[in-house]
Design an enzyme around this catalytic site. Structure first.
Site, PDB file in Angstrom:
ATOM      1  N   HIS A 282       0.898  -1.139   0.063  1.00 22.28           N
ATOM      2  CA  HIS A 282       0.119  -0.092   0.210  1.00 22.28           C
ATOM      3  C   HIS A 282       0.976   1.109   0.150  1.00 22.28           C
ATOM      4  O   HIS A 282       1.958   1.186   0.617  1.00 22.28           O
ATOM      5  CB  HIS A 282      -1.044   0.073   1.092  1.00 22.28           C
ATOM      6  CG  HIS A 282      -0.480   0.001   2.569  1.00 22.28           C
ATOM      7  ND1 HIS A 282       0.027   1.059   3.243  1.00 22.28           N
ATOM      8  CD2 HIS A 282      -0.157  -1.041   3.303  1.00 22.28           C
ATOM      9  CE1 HIS A 282       0.384   0.859   4.440  1.00 22.28           C
ATOM     10  NE2 HIS A 282       0.220  -0.323   4.570  1.00 22.28           N
TER      11      HIS A 282
ATOM     12  N   ASP B 273      -0.188   4.291   1.000  1.00 21.32           N
ATOM     13  CA  ASP B 273      -0.613   5.617   1.960  1.00 21.32           C
ATOM     14  C   ASP B 273       0.184   5.070   3.332  1.00 21.32           C
ATOM     15  O   ASP B 273       0.533   4.112   3.852  1.00 21.32           O
ATOM     16  CB  ASP B 273      -2.035   5.362   2.147  1.00 21.32           C
ATOM     17  CG  ASP B 273      -2.545   3.993   2.810  1.00 21.32           C
ATOM     18  OD1 ASP B 273      -2.101   3.138   2.365  1.00 21.32           O
ATOM     19  OD2 ASP B 273      -3.551   4.137   3.520  1.00 21.32           O
TER      20      ASP B 273
ATOM     21  N   ASP C 161       6.013   0.730   7.747  1.00 17.18           N
ATOM     22  CA  ASP C 161       4.850   0.366   7.202  1.00 17.18           C
ATOM     23  C   ASP C 161       4.336   1.349   6.080  1.00 17.18           C
ATOM     24  O   ASP C 161       3.575   2.441   6.612  1.00 17.18           O
ATOM     25  CB  ASP C 161       3.788   0.396   8.413  1.00 17.18           C
ATOM     26  CG  ASP C 161       2.491  -0.165   7.970  1.00 17.18           C
ATOM     27  OD1 ASP C 161       2.367  -0.746   6.850  1.00 17.18           O
ATOM     28  OD2 ASP C 161       1.587  -0.024   8.898  1.00 17.18           O
TER      29      ASP C 161
ATOM     30  N   GLU D  64      -4.921   1.748   2.464  1.00 14.79           N
ATOM     31  CA  GLU D  64      -5.163   0.651   3.340  1.00 14.79           C
ATOM     32  C   GLU D  64      -5.451   0.932   4.863  1.00 14.79           C
ATOM     33  O   GLU D  64      -5.837   0.073   5.350  1.00 14.79           O
ATOM     34  CB  GLU D  64      -3.733  -0.250   3.108  1.00 14.79           C
ATOM     35  CG  GLU D  64      -3.746  -1.688   3.703  1.00 14.79           C
ATOM     36  CD  GLU D  64      -3.466  -1.631   5.305  1.00 14.79           C
ATOM     37  OE1 GLU D  64      -3.667  -2.637   5.958  1.00 14.79           O
ATOM     38  OE2 GLU D  64      -2.897  -0.771   5.792  1.00 14.79           O
ATOM     39  N   GLU D  65      -4.875   1.938   5.132  1.00 16.16           N
ATOM     40  CA  GLU D  65      -4.826   2.301   6.679  1.00 16.16           C
ATOM     41  C   GLU D  65      -6.265   2.764   7.273  1.00 16.16           C
ATOM     42  O   GLU D  65      -6.365   2.962   8.241  1.00 16.16           O
ATOM     43  CB  GLU D  65      -3.809   3.320   7.044  1.00 16.16           C
ATOM     44  CG  GLU D  65      -2.433   3.001   6.700  1.00 16.16           C
ATOM     45  CD  GLU D  65      -1.590   2.021   7.711  1.00 16.16           C
ATOM     46  OE1 GLU D  65      -2.566   1.657   8.444  1.00 16.16           O
ATOM     47  OE2 GLU D  65      -0.662   1.519   7.349  1.00 16.16           O
TER      48      GLU D  65
ATOM     49  N   GLU E  70       3.979  -6.174   3.804  1.00 16.68           N
ATOM     50  CA  GLU E  70       3.978  -5.452   5.100  1.00 16.68           C
ATOM     51  C   GLU E  70       5.116  -5.699   5.898  1.00 16.68           C
ATOM     52  O   GLU E  70       5.894  -6.687   5.862  1.00 16.68           O
ATOM     53  CB  GLU E  70       2.497  -5.951   5.682  1.00 16.68           C
ATOM     54  CG  GLU E  70       1.362  -5.420   4.985  1.00 16.68           C
ATOM     55  CD  GLU E  70       1.021  -4.121   5.474  1.00 16.68           C
ATOM     56  OE1 GLU E  70       1.811  -3.451   6.147  1.00 16.68           O
ATOM     57  OE2 GLU E  70      -0.311  -3.645   5.183  1.00 16.68           O
TER      58      GLU E  70
ATOM     59  N   HIS F  30       3.069   2.866  12.675  1.00 18.50           N
ATOM     60  CA  HIS F  30       1.949   3.463  13.395  1.00 18.50           C
ATOM     61  C   HIS F  30       2.751   4.455  14.642  1.00 18.50           C
ATOM     62  O   HIS F  30       1.937   5.059  15.350  1.00 18.50           O
ATOM     63  CB  HIS F  30       0.814   3.014  13.541  1.00 18.50           C
ATOM     64  CG  HIS F  30       0.070   2.229  12.487  1.00 18.50           C
ATOM     65  ND1 HIS F  30      -1.369   1.508  12.740  1.00 18.50           N
ATOM     66  CD2 HIS F  30       0.565   2.030  11.390  1.00 18.50           C
ATOM     67  CE1 HIS F  30      -1.622   1.223  11.491  1.00 18.50           C
ATOM     68  NE2 HIS F  30      -0.457   1.341  10.767  1.00 18.50           N
TER      69      HIS F  30
END
Ligand SMILES: [Zn+2]
Length: 359
Positions: free
Chosen positions: A76, A78, A102, A132-133, A161, A335
């Site tokens: 992903h 984003d 990530d 995706e987030e 990932e 995150h």
């Protein structure tokens, strides 16, 4: 109108570390992926061995070499919101910044291989997707699976990932449900006229706190289930015996259980209670049997472990495509404001993927 040169130059594309950094330095918080998707699309369009497609801010490029198998490398584009961690910084072997772990280091693998490997041993679909987030309805993999499922046809998918260089297989399912206790409202000064629903929650909580969660081994991968109260809501006023209490329960279940079986189990545990399932996502079996998966594991040279959190491998599994997770980032840092990736891990993983696809 372009006001910026594309930072993904040939020199950058040739080096997965420089490429990770360049991708991190294109800000792409969810729903703001246009700039990064433009840059990725532009470099893929000019590669002679690829055919490139775009849907929203999701970009897909594929080889068509007539190989016996096709694999997907997916990542992903984003990130979660910035947190004083943009742009990237380097400290020794560590690259800090939003998306380093990530998962722009994983995206860098796919983009590096797409542009540098004209004749991989399988046909490859390189898939770079948006959002995706955030909620599923924005997820580029979900949207393409609805609109262009043929783009995703493959025998095996690798989701890049963060796994800290370990192969994580399948993923557990997740189900949320609300268990309700009921009673009879009364004035708390004459509480014997009522039945206290909050007190009734005690038995629900006791079942959860003494619950013996399963541990299941599937194809050598251990999955550990869990059933927990995540929220509780009840009460009317400071002088009223409450007649209703709701306990939100999250059940994380091993991928040998279908959602229907997981729900049946929840209903068994809380047989004498009102229970409503509010949300569910199926798990995914490890997916180690496909020939490209076995050959990938041989290139890694270490045994896979079970993935406990839900990931988009489940979306591939739902399309009948076995999928594994593999990326250089540390999932514990995803995150996190101190998000970073080890540069040596990026290089190790890139060498592994090269060993697998170039063989
Ligand atoms: Zn991610």
């Amino acid at each position: 109108m372009r006001t910026m040169e594309n930072p993904l130059t040939p020199e950058v594309l040739a080096d997965p570390v420089a490429l990770t950094r360049a991708l991190v330095d294109i800000e792409s918080v969810s729903l703001n992926e246009k700039a990064i998707a433009d840059c990725v699309e532009e470099v893929l369009r000019v590669v002679p061995h690829l055919t490139t497609y775009r849907y929203g801010n999701t970009v897909m490029a594929r080889t068509d070499l007539g190989r016996a198998s096709r694999v997907v490398l997916a990542g992903h584009l984003d990130t979660v919101p910035l947190n004083n961690n943009f742009p990237s910084t380097l400290r020794g072997d560590l690259m800090y910044g939003c998306g380093t772990s990530d998962m722009k280091s994983g995206v860098a693998y796919a983009l590096h291989l797409a542009t540098s490997l004209p004749a991989p041993r399988y046909d490859v679909t390189y898939f770079f997707y948006e959002a995706e987030e955030i909620e599923s309805r924005y997820n580029g993999l979900h949207l393409v699976a609805q609109a262009h499922p043929d783009w995703l046809e493959a025998d095996f998918a690798l989701l890049l990932e963060p796994t800290y260089g370990i192969v994580e297989a399948g993923c557990q399912g997740t189900m949320r449900a609300v268990v309700v206790t009921t009673g009879v409202r009364a004035h708390s000064a004459r509480s014997w006229h009522g039945v206290n629903a909050v007190h009734g929650a005690g038995e629900v909580l006791r079942r959860l706190s003494t619950y013996q969660a399963r541990r299941v081994t599937i194809d050598g991968c251990d999955y550990r289930e869990g059933m927990n109260a995540t929220r509780i809501h009840g009460g009317v006023a400071g002088n009223v015996v409450p007649d209703r209490c709701e306990i939100e329960v999250n059940y994380r279940f091993a991928p040998d259980r279908t959602p229907a079986e997981a729900e049946a189990h929840l209903r068994e545990v809380f047989a004498d209670y009102e229970l409503t399932v509010t949300d569910c996502a199926a798990g995914a079996l490890p997916g180690l049997e496909a020939a490209p998966a076995r050959e990938f594991l041989a290139a890694v040279g270490a045994a896979p472990i079970g993935k406990l959190g839900w990931t988009d491998v489940a979306r591939f599994a739902a399309m009948g495509i076995p999928a594994l997770n593999f990326g250089p980032g540390d999932p514990n840092l995803a995150h996190h404001p101190d998000e970073h990736v080890e540069i040596s891990k990026i290089r190790d993983g890139a060498a592994t993927l090269h060993r697998w696809l170039a063989a």
